[in-house]
Write an enzyme that holds these catalytic residues in place. Structure first.
Site, PDB file in Angstrom:
ATOM      1  CE  LYS A  15      -3.676   1.902   2.352  1.00  0.00           C
ATOM      2  NZ  LYS A  15      -5.163   1.850   4.299  1.00  0.00           N
TER       3      LYS A  15
ATOM      4  CB  SER B  16      -8.310   3.374   2.667  1.00  0.00           C
ATOM      5  OG  SER B  16      -7.107   3.066   3.870  1.00  0.00           O
TER       6      SER B  16
ATOM      7  CB  SER C 226      -8.351   0.485   6.353  1.00  0.00           C
ATOM      8  OG  SER C 226      -9.080   1.769   5.673  1.00  0.00           O
TER       9      SER C 226
END
Lengths: 95, 485
Positions: free
Chosen positions: B76, B151, B175
Site C-alpha cells: 500500500k 482504504s 481498511s
C-alpha cells in the site's frame, strides 16, 4: 445543534484550509448530516466513565535523551518545494 | 509454470525453495500480469527495474532460510519506501520521496522479499471504496463496475487479480478487512502495537495498525510473522517475544468457545449476510467449537465515536502538510498564511478536508468536552464490552461487512451511508483488538462475502488457527475470471 456557514468558515480558518465560496453550501449540508449522526452519543450517560486515553495497558516508553543521528540536512531539505542550501524558504513574513 | 501467479504465497515459496521456478521468472510473471491489468488502476508506482535486479541478486545467491525468500511484493502506498515515491493517495504528497524505509516494509525485506510497486489507496486512508484517491478509483477484479473496498483498495484488487503474491495494508476502521471481504481474500488487523507504525503515513494514531492481506490463512500467518515485532521507534510498539505464527498454525479448534454478539444483527441487514453468518457458525460448531450468545451493548455507538476520534487525530496529524518542508505548495497567496490555506485547499481532496474540519471543530475551544471527551468515554465502554465478553469466550464471530462490494459512485454523495459500511469493523479498532476477515461465500450476484473473527489482545495465533480450520471446511473458491487482460 447545527453548523452554519459562518461557523464552518471559522473552523476552516483554524484548520488553515481555504474554502471555495461555491462549496460552502454542500459542505454545510454534509457536515451537518455527519454531526447529526455523531450526536447519537448524547443518548448515553457517561458521567461516571473514565475517558480512554490509551488502549495499551502500558504507559508510553521514553527513550534516552541522546543524539542518534544527525548531519542529514540534505536529506531533510530534499523534498522541500522551495529551499536554498541551508533553509526552507517561505513567503516573506517580516517586512 | 504459466500459472504460478494464481498460487498462494506458501506454494510459491515452496516452488522457489525447490528451484522449480527462479525469483526472476516469478518476478517477470507478476510484471506481465501488472502490465495487463492497467484497467484496474491498482498501482500508483511500479518498481520493476529494482525488482528484477533484486530477483537476479537472489537467484545468484539463493538463501532459503528466510520467511519470504525471493518473493516480490507490492505494498500500500501509505508505507514510506526509501527512494521510492510515497503518496498516501494524495496530491499533497504527489512528489514525496522518503529518504527512509518504514519499519514494517523493512521487516519484509529483511525476510527476503523485495518491492514490486506501490498500491493505490484512499487519500490518507480515509475512505471505504478507494474513490477518494487523487490517482483515481481502483476497480474490483470481481466486476468492472464495483469498488474494491477501502482504504486498502489497491491492495485488495492487486491481490485478487494475481498482481502480487501477498500484500500489506493499514486498518484504522476496517481498511484491511472490508476490502478483503469485497474481493474474497484474507485480511488481518493485528492488535494495536503489534506492528510498528514508524514510517507509515499517519491517519489516526490511536487506531492505525498495519496488517497482511493474503489469499490463504497460512499465507497470512507467514506475512504477520515477517512484518510484526517490537520497534523502538514507535512509542506504542509492544515489547514482547516474537511469535512464530506460521510454525504454530493448527487446525484443531475443538472445545474453543466462540461468541456470537446479538448486536451485530443490524436493521436492514441483507438476508444473505445473515445466512452467511449461520453457515459460519455451523462450520465452527461441526469442528467442535462451542457457540455462546454474547452481548456487546455499545456496538451502535462505535461509528459515532469513531467519527469523532479519527477525524480529531487526523486533523492534528495532517497539520504537518504546510507546503514548507515537503509535498505540494500552492503558488497562490500573498503571505505565509494564505500560502498555507491555498496549499492545503488545493493539496487535499474533499473527504480529507471534510474530516480535518470535523476534527478541528471537535477539538476547538468550547467543544472539546462535548465531543472528544465524550467519545473517549464511550470508547471506554466499547472496550469494556469486549473485555467482559472475553472472560467467557475465546473469539467472536461476526460478518465482516453489512453488504458485498457496492457500485462505483453509489455512495459518494452520502458520507454517512459510506461510513456505515464499516459498522462491523470499527469497534475492533476502538478496542485495539486483532480481527481476521475470511472469505466465506458469495451473494446471489456472485460477489464475495466475508466473516470476521475477533480475538483477545495479542491472541492472533488463536484467530489464525480458527480461520485455518474454517478455511479448510468452508469450500470457498477464489477463482476470478480475468476479464481485464
Amino acid at each position: 445543534m447545527s453548523l452554519d456557514k459562518e461557523k464552518i468558515k471559522h473552523v476552516a480558518k483554524l484548520a488553515r484550509i481555504s474554502v471555495d465560496e461555491a462549496k460552502v453550501d454542500s459542505l454545510t449540508k454534509d457536515l451537518n448530516s455527519i454531526f447529526k449522526f455523531i450526536e447519537q452519543l448524547n443518548e448515553l450517560n457517561t458521567d461516571k466513565v473514565e475517558p480512554l486515553t490509551s488502549i495499551l495497558n502500558q504507559s508510553l516508553r521514553s527513550r534516552k535523551d541522546e543524539i542518534s543521528d544527525g548531519k542529514i540536512r540534505e536529506k531533510i531539505l530534499k523534498n522541500s518545494p522551495k529551499k536554498n542550501e541551508e533553509f526552507f524558504v517561505v513567503p516573506k513574513v517580516v517586512e | 509454470m504459466s500459472n504460478i501467479t494464481n498460487q498462494s504465497l506458501s506454494e510459491i515459496l515452496k516452488s522457489i525453495k525447490s528451484k522449480k521456478i527462479s525469483s526472476l521468472e516469478l518476478t517477470q510473471a507478476y510484471i506481465k500480469n501488472i502490465e495487463n491489468a492497467k484497467k484496474l488502476n491498482a498501482f500508483v508506482t511500479t518498481t520493476f527495474d529494482q525488482a528484477l535486479e533484486n530477483a537476479k541478486k537472489f537467484d545468484n545467491k539463493q538463501n532459503n532460510e528466510q520467511l519470504l525468500s525471493g518473493v516480490p511484493l507490492a505494498v500500500k502506498d501509505l508505507f514510506c519506501t526509501q527512494n521510492v515515491k510515497t503518496t498516501a493517495g494524495s496530491n499533497i504528497l504527489n512528489n514525496f520521496v522518503p529518504s527512509y524505509e518504514s519499519t514494517v516494509t523493512k521487516n519484509l525485506w529483511n525476510n527476503g522479499a523485495f518491492l514490486l510497486g506501490k498500491l493505490n489507496c484512499d487519500e490518507f486512508a480515509m475512505g471505504s471504496s478507494n474513490e477518494t484517491s487523487f490517482f483515481g478509483n481502483v476497480i474490483n477484479p470481481i466486476g468492472d463496475h464495483l469498488v474494491p473496498g477501502g482504504s486498502s483498495g489497491g491492495s485488495s484488487s492487486a491481490l485478487a487479480a494475481d498482481l502480487t503474491p501477498a500484500t500489506i495494508g493499514t486498518d484504522t476502521g476496517g481498511s484491511i478487512r472490508q476490502p478483503a471481504s469485497f474481493t474474497g481474500t484474507v485480511g488481518l488487523k493485528p492488535t494495536y502495537g503489534l506492528c510498528s507504525r514508524w514510517g507509515i503515513v499517519a491517519f489516526a494514531s490511536s487506531l492505525d495498525q498495519a496488517g497482511p492481506m493474503t489469499k490463504t490463512v497460512n499465507d497470512c500467518s507467514i506475512m504477520l510473522e515477517a512484518m510484526s515485532g517490537f520497534d523502538e521507534k514507535d512509542s506504542t510498539s509492544i515489547n514482547k517475544k516474537k511469535e512464530l505464527y506460521s510454525k504454530n498454525l493448527k487446525d484443531n479448534i475443538k472445545g474453543l468457545k466462540i461468541g456470537i454478539p446479538k448486536e451485530y444483527r443490524v436493521d436492514n441487514m441483507p438476508k444473505e449476510i445473515d445466512e452467511l453468518w449461520e453457515k459460519g457458525k455451523k462450520i465452527l460448531k461441526d469442528l467442535g467449537a462451542q457457540l455462546i450468545d454474547i452481548s456487546l451493548p455499545h456496538t451502535k455507538y462505535a461509528l459515532p465515536t469513531y467519527y469523532i476520534v479519527a477525524p480529531a487525530e487526523a486533523s492534528s496529524n495532517l497539520a504537518r502538510y504546510d507546503g514548507v518542508r515537503y509535498g505540494y505548495r500552492s503558488q497562490k497567496g500573498k503571505d505565509l498564511i494564505e500560502m498555507y490555506e491555498n496549499t492545503r485547499s488545493e493539496g487535499f481532496g474533499d473527504e480529507v478536508k471534510r474530516r480535518i474540519l470535523i476534527g478541528t471543530y471537535v477539538l476547538s475551544s468550547g467543544y472539546y468536552d462535548a465531543y472528544y471527551l465524550k467519545a473517549q468515554k464511550v470508547r471506554q465502554l466499547i472496550k469494556k464490552d469486549f473485555d467482559d465478553s472475553f472472560t467467557k469466550v475465546d473469539a467472536i464471530l461476526t460478518p465482516s461487512t453489512p453488504s458485498s462490494a457496492f457500485k462505483i459512485g453509489e455512495k459518494t454523495n452520502d458520507p454517512v451511508s459510506m461510513y456505515l459500511n464499516d459498522i462491523f469493523t470499527v469497534p475492533v479498532n476502538l478496542a485495539g483488538l486483532p480481527a481476521l476477515s475470511l472469505p466465506a461465500g458469495l451473494d446471489k450476484k456472485g460477489y464475495p462475502l466475508g466473516l470476521q473473527l475477533i480475538g483477545k489482545a495479542l491472541d492472533e495465533q488463536k484467530i489464525l488457527n480458527i480461520g485455518y480450520a474454517f478455511e479448510k471446511n468452508c469450500g470457498y473458491n477464489n477463482e476470478i475470471k480475468k476479464w481485464w487482460s
